[in-house]
Design a protein around this motif. Structure first.
Motif, mmCIF file in Angstrom:
data_model
loop_
_atom_site.group_PDB
_atom_site.id
_atom_site.type_symbol
_atom_site.label_atom_id
_atom_site.label_comp_id
_atom_site.label_asym_id
_atom_site.label_seq_id
_atom_site.Cartn_x
_atom_site.Cartn_y
_atom_site.Cartn_z
ATOM 1 N N SER A 516 43.459 44.496 45.810
ATOM 2 C CA SER A 516 44.888 44.264 45.587
ATOM 3 C C SER A 516 45.142 42.848 45.094
ATOM 4 O O SER A 516 45.903 42.628 44.127
ATOM 5 C CB SER A 516 45.679 44.491 46.889
ATOM 6 N N GLU A 517 44.531 41.865 45.759
ATOM 7 C CA GLU A 517 44.778 40.469 45.390
ATOM 8 C C GLU A 517 44.269 40.175 43.981
ATOM 9 O O GLU A 517 44.916 39.445 43.228
ATOM 10 C CB GLU A 517 44.112 39.536 46.387
ATOM 11 N N ARG A 518 43.116 40.750 43.633
ATOM 12 C CA ARG A 518 42.594 40.501 42.291
ATOM 13 C C ARG A 518 43.528 41.057 41.222
ATOM 14 O O ARG A 518 43.815 40.392 40.225
ATOM 15 C CB ARG A 518 41.206 41.132 42.169
ATOM 16 N N LYS A 519 44.038 42.275 41.456
ATOM 17 C CA LYS A 519 44.941 42.867 40.474
ATOM 18 C C LYS A 519 46.264 42.105 40.433
ATOM 19 O O LYS A 519 46.864 41.923 39.374
ATOM 20 C CB LYS A 519 45.187 44.347 40.804
ATOM 21 N N ALA A 520 46.735 41.644 41.632
ATOM 22 C CA ALA A 520 47.968 40.859 41.659
ATOM 23 C C ALA A 520 47.783 39.552 40.900
ATOM 24 O O ALA A 520 48.681 39.080 40.202
ATOM 25 C CB ALA A 520 48.399 40.587 43.102
ATOM 26 N N THR A 521 46.592 38.943 41.053
ATOM 27 C CA THR A 521 46.307 37.698 40.334
ATOM 28 C C THR A 521 46.296 37.928 38.837
ATOM 29 O O THR A 521 46.822 37.121 38.056
ATOM 30 C CB THR A 521 44.955 37.124 40.803
ATOM 31 N N GLU A 522 45.705 39.038 38.426
ATOM 32 C CA GLU A 522 45.697 39.360 37.001
ATOM 33 C C GLU A 522 47.109 39.532 36.469
ATOM 34 O O GLU A 522 47.457 39.040 35.386
ATOM 35 C CB GLU A 522 44.881 40.630 36.760
ATOM 36 N N LYS A 526 49.121 37.074 33.759
ATOM 37 C CA LYS A 526 49.788 37.590 32.567
ATOM 38 C C LYS A 526 51.245 37.150 32.520
ATOM 39 O O LYS A 526 51.782 36.776 31.479
ATOM 40 C CB LYS A 526 49.702 39.123 32.559
ATOM 41 N N TYR A 527 51.896 37.143 33.703
ATOM 42 C CA TYR A 527 53.302 36.708 33.764
ATOM 43 C C TYR A 527 53.420 35.224 33.401
ATOM 44 O O TYR A 527 54.296 34.825 32.618
ATOM 45 C CB TYR A 527 53.857 36.954 35.166
ATOM 46 N N LEU A 528 52.507 34.392 33.966
ATOM 47 C CA LEU A 528 52.586 32.954 33.714
ATOM 48 C C LEU A 528 52.320 32.618 32.258
ATOM 49 O O LEU A 528 52.804 31.602 31.757
ATOM 50 C CB LEU A 528 51.580 32.212 34.604
#
Length: 967
Positions: A516-522, A526-528
């Protein structure tokens, strides 16, 4: 092996038990007395600790009570201080009015109306009390003669003006001057500058000016005087210390640090601007503050140490001023005394332990003598037992290592592990599995993995997974499963098949990771890459992509595309006055407001700092575009509420239009930026469409800035000197140094390059060169002539900073010029930007021996009260007043008044722009000390000025020479 108890062994057992019992009894008795002595010492230590803490608290309470008494005294004398201030100012102004009146009567002017105009205009720009105070004049009939804040009502009757209590304001003022002493106080309520929609308590002092039948006075608000007294209280508390290291800190209930002797750099900062550690302490103190006071303890830094030290504080809320008083002192001395008592207690305990050891040694020696008799039997007994134990231990250790290895791998793995049987029923799971899924081991053992199904995968997905397990004995991939709380999450799953001796599946071992954290980081990365973190608007990168797409469509369809760059006007002032937190809040509110009003096909972006970009992909007409730009300007200018302030912010907009102003993102953005620069340069709060001539103007400005940066290195600057004439000696006694730039393209006058130098900061090195060159030149002239010659150097607002003192000191030292021959010229507006700091800096410059001249006097907003505060030697009368004398009566009256004021303040006067004999005659008769202008000479380069110095002295020159301005 069991013990055999018989007649031979029992005495031995009894002897051993007796020896052991004696040793134990001695140990217990010794431990009892030792513990008793220790507890007594601890109780005594605790009592001393309590007494010392009580004394420390009493000291803090006395300090806080004393401060509360002082605050009460300050609040009670607010009205007294206000009355003294306004009475003093009114009487000074009455003296000024009488002086102007007397001077006019002596000069033969008996027209009371013209005299009244002179007095009224002389007082119109007078300001005091930090710029908020002003003089008002009324007649006894209630007619307004002077009201600087509302000049539009001058000449109208104010007899019926009432405040919100029904009090007639003008009648109260008339009653005050009708008293036998001819003046007095009047109390009323009126709209305050800080509260434009609310009336506040105000007191005015007025006196009767008999020659013109006038009421002259001034007033101030009680709450503003109370604010001044607060600052006095803070200054007093800053110097207050008690004990070895006690001091007072003051916080505002809104979180601002008003006074912090231990960390003065935090004074004036809000909670959000403090360091996290400092912010936590301030929040704790604010939460603990009560009107009765509360004692608190915490750790903080000493000013001379980087480590944390224990502190005790009394936190007292002062609701009348919204203050929190923090009387605090470090507890090092208390802790040192306690440490000494603890050391004494430890020494006593050590002595007791030593005594106990002596007793135990005696007892042990007796027991040892008995034990020697039993040693042979004990050795044999232990040998037999040890042999049996060693054999069992070897067997257990072998099995334990095998089990421990497997358990360690299973239990300590960071990955979740699940073991199921051949029918896929769960047999065991590890702690990581329970942590990831939320299920305990008891809840899943015996069930199938279908318990975790999320429902996101099709039947075909699981069929392919089992097919690969059967063929390759292994499968791994990403699956979506459900936690015990119902949350669906991504999981990386690896399954391995364990077969029995016949090759049939015996177990399935699954290893799983929560990704979950890895996908959230990805997703976050992308947002940043596409959005601004402060405003959540698209950033420059995303705006570029959308502009490229819009231009591609426009090329195919023949449509027009507009790119707008919106720049907030004077945004830096908000950051400087309210803090960067307020600036960020403003940007977020404006972003939401613009986003709410943006049309569906428009892209609103933050380019950085205070600039926004707006992409309009389909512009139908220029009229529609202009209307849309005006809507954005109006939208930005609507009031914004920030930190209890209603701010009105304006914006400037630069517009670039495809296909006329660029055919790609970079060229259109450059064109829009150029148009924005011109919009700001033409007054702000407007928009400008790009035109090719703008590029030329920007290029010229950039070229001038670049040339200006190299001018010092290439020795392109030159100083001209304009003589200053003394009326008393009728000779040249000084000069003013004026800068000229001999650039490669020709002579550049100061009005073209000085503003650019100030804007870019180049004025600092240029001003330093002027100062040094003028001092060296004046020293050379001093060696050439026996007559001392002073030199005046203008100081820019950018130069006027604490470093200026060192620059002047070094220039004087390197040149050898006597300090009194150097005159530094500063303007009114420069001094009034920071009155307290300016006064301190002037004192430091005067301490070097230099003289200070106030340039362009009369054109700014300095008051008489501030003239007394500043360390000045000369007043320079601006040329705008000189040009009209003696024909213009107003200019003549103002010039005479300035000369009179300077004479009463023991200041020399220097008139600028003297060009005619009539100017000279008037100034000489009015008592002016010095003058400069084209009547005497134009600014001269060094050779011509030296030639001017060598000319024979002509005492009657001032009455014989008249020249016109050349050029």
């Amino acid at each position: 092996m069991p013990l055999k108890i018989n007649a031979k062994t029992l005495p031995r057992y009894q002897t051993s038990a007796l020896v052991g019992s004696v040793c134990l009894l001695v140990l217990l008795i010794t431990a009892f007395f030792t513990n008793n002595a220790y507890q007594t010492g601890q109780n005594r230590l605790e009592l001393q600790r309590s007494e010392m803490e009580l004394a420390s608290r009493e000291q803090l309470r006395q300090q806080v009570d004393s401060i509360l008494g002082y605050i009460t005294f300050s609040r009670e004398r607010t009205e007294t201080v206000l009355k003294q201030r306004i009475q003093t100012v009114t009487r000074e102004v009455m003296t000024l009015a009488q002086s102007i009146y007397s001077q006019q009567i002596r000069s033969g002017n008996t027209d009371l109306d013209s005299i009244g105009v002179l007095i009224r205009e002389a007082m119109r720009d007078l300001r005091f009390f930090g710029g908020r105070g002003y003089i008002f004049i009324d007649t006894l009939a209630g007619e307004c003669v002077l009201l600087p804040t509302s000049p539009g009502i001058e000449g109208q009757s104010l007899m019926d003006n009432q405040d919100d209590t029904g009090h007639y304001i003008m009648r109260g003022l008339i009653d005050a001057v009708n008293r036998p002493e001819g003046g007095g106080y009047s109390r009323y309520r009126w709209f305050a500058p800080d509260y434009p929609d609310q009336m506040k308590e105000k007191i005015a002092y007025v006196e009767y000016f008999e020659p013109l039948d006038w009421i002259i006075g001034t007033g101030d608000y009680l709450y503003q005087v109370e604010n001044d007294l607060k600052q006095e209280a803070l200054a007093r508390l800053e110097a207050l210390t008690f004990g070895d290291d006690g001091y007072i800190a003051v916080l505002h209930t809104d979180g601002r640090v008003l006074l912090s002797p231990s960390q003065p750099e935090s004074e004036g900062l809000t909670l959000s601007e403090l360091t996290p550690e400092h912010r936590d302490i301030v929040q704790t103190l604010l939460q603990g503050a009560t009107p009765e006071g509360r004692f608190m303890q915490y750790d903080w830094y000493r000013s001379d140490d980087t480590g944390l030290h224990a502190k005790q504080a009394l936190v007292q809320l002062v609701p009348e001023w919204n203050w929190v008083l923090v009387a605090t002192s470090f507890q090092d001395s208390l802790q040192a005394a306690i440490a000494r008592q603890e050391q004494a207690l430890e020494e006593q305990t050590t002595q007791d332990v030593r005594y106990m050891l002596v007793v135990m040694m005696v007892a042990l020696m007796v027991a040892l003598s008995v034990a020697l008799l039993l040693s042979h039997w004990l050795r044999d007994l232990v040998r037999r037992y040890q042999s049996a134990i060693d054999q069992q231990k070897d067997e257990l250790e072998t099995r334990s290592r095998e089990l421990q290895l497997a358990a360690t791998v299973f239990e300590s793995a960071s990955e979740g592990a699940m073991i199921s049987d051949a029918s896929n029923h769960i047999m065991a799971v590890n702690p990581a599995f329970c942590s990831i899924t939320g299920y305990s081991e008891e809840e899943v053992v015996g069930k199938t993995p279908a318990l975790f199904s999320s429902g996101r995968h099709s039947t075909l997905f699981f069929e392919k997974m089992w097919s690969q397990l059967r063929s390759e004995k292994r499968w791994e991939g990403e699956v979506w499963n459900r936690r015990r709380n119902g949350e669906v999450y991504p999981q990386w799953l690896s399954i391995t098949v364990v077969e029995d001796e016949q090759g049939q599946p015996q177990n399935y071992v699954a290893m799983l990771n929560d990704v979950s954290e890895r996908k959230a980081t990805e997703d976050q990365l992308k947002y940043l890459s596409d959005f601004d973190t402060l405003t959540d608007l698209p950033n420059r990168r995303l705006l570029r992509d959308r502009t490229i797409q819009a231009l591609a469509k426009a090329r195919a369809s023949g449509e027009q595309v507009a790119l707008l760059v919106v720049g907030l006007d004077r945004f830096k002032h908000i950051n400087d006055s309210l803090g960067h937190g307020a600036g960020d809040n403003l940007l977020k509110q404006l972003a939401r407001r613009l986003t709410d009003q943006a049309q569906e096909n428009e892209t609103l972006s933050r380019l950085g700092g205070d600039e926004f970009g707006i992409l309009l992909p389909k512009v139908k007409s220029l009229h529609e575009l202009e209307k849309r730009v005006e809507e954005y300007l109006h939208l930005v200018s609507e009031p914004v509420h920030i930190h209890d302030h209603n701010l009105v912010v304006t914006a400037s907009i630069g517009v670039a239009l495809y296909p006329y102003d660029g055919d790609d993102f970079d060229s259109m953005l450059k064109s829009a930026d150029t148009a924005l620069y011109h919009a700001k340069g033409e007054g702000r709060n407007t928009c400008r469409f790009f035109a090719p001539v703008m590029n030329q103007q920007v290029s010229e400005r950039l070229a001038m800035e670049n040339n200006l940066r190299h001018a010092l290195q290439q020795n392109e600057f030159e100083l001209y000197y304009q003589p200053q004439f003394c009326f008393a000696t009728q000779s040249v006694i000084g000069c003013e140094a004026l800068l000229r730039w001999n650039s490669a393209s020709g002579l550049v006058m100061p009005d073209r390059f000085i503003p650019l130098a100030e804007e870019t900061g180049l004025i600092v090195p240029i001003g330093g060169w002027v100062l040094r060159e003028a001092c060296h030149q004046a020293k050379r002239w001093q060696t050439m002539s026996s007559k001392p010659l002073s030199v005046a150097v203008n100081v820019s607002a950018v130069q006027f900073r604490p470093e200026l003192v060192d620059d002047v000191r070094k220039a004087l030292a390197s040149s050898g010029l006597e300090p009194h021959l150097l005159v530094l010229e500063v303007t009114e507006s420069l001094l009034m930007s920071d009155v307290q700091g300016s006064a301190l800096l002037l004192e430091q410059l005067r301490a070097l021996g230099t003289r200070i001249a106030l340039d362009d006097f009369g054109t700014g907003y300095a008051s008489l009260a501030y003239l007394k505060r500043f360390a000045l030697d000369k007043l320079k009368i601006d040329r705008t007043f000189i040009m009209g004398i003696p024909e213009d009566k107003d200019d003549s009256a103002i010039t005479s008044s300035i000369i009179d004021i300077a004479r009463h303040l023991n200041l020399e006067t220097v008139a600028e722009g003297v060009e005619t004999r009539a100017h000279v005659d008037f100034l000489h008769a009015a008592g002016c000390h010095q003058a400069q202008g084209y009547f005497f000479d134009r600014p001269l380069p060094v050779p011509e000025f030296e030639k001017r110095m060598r000319e024979p002295s002509e005492p009657a020159l001032v009455f014989e020479k008249e020249v016109g301005r050349d050029g």
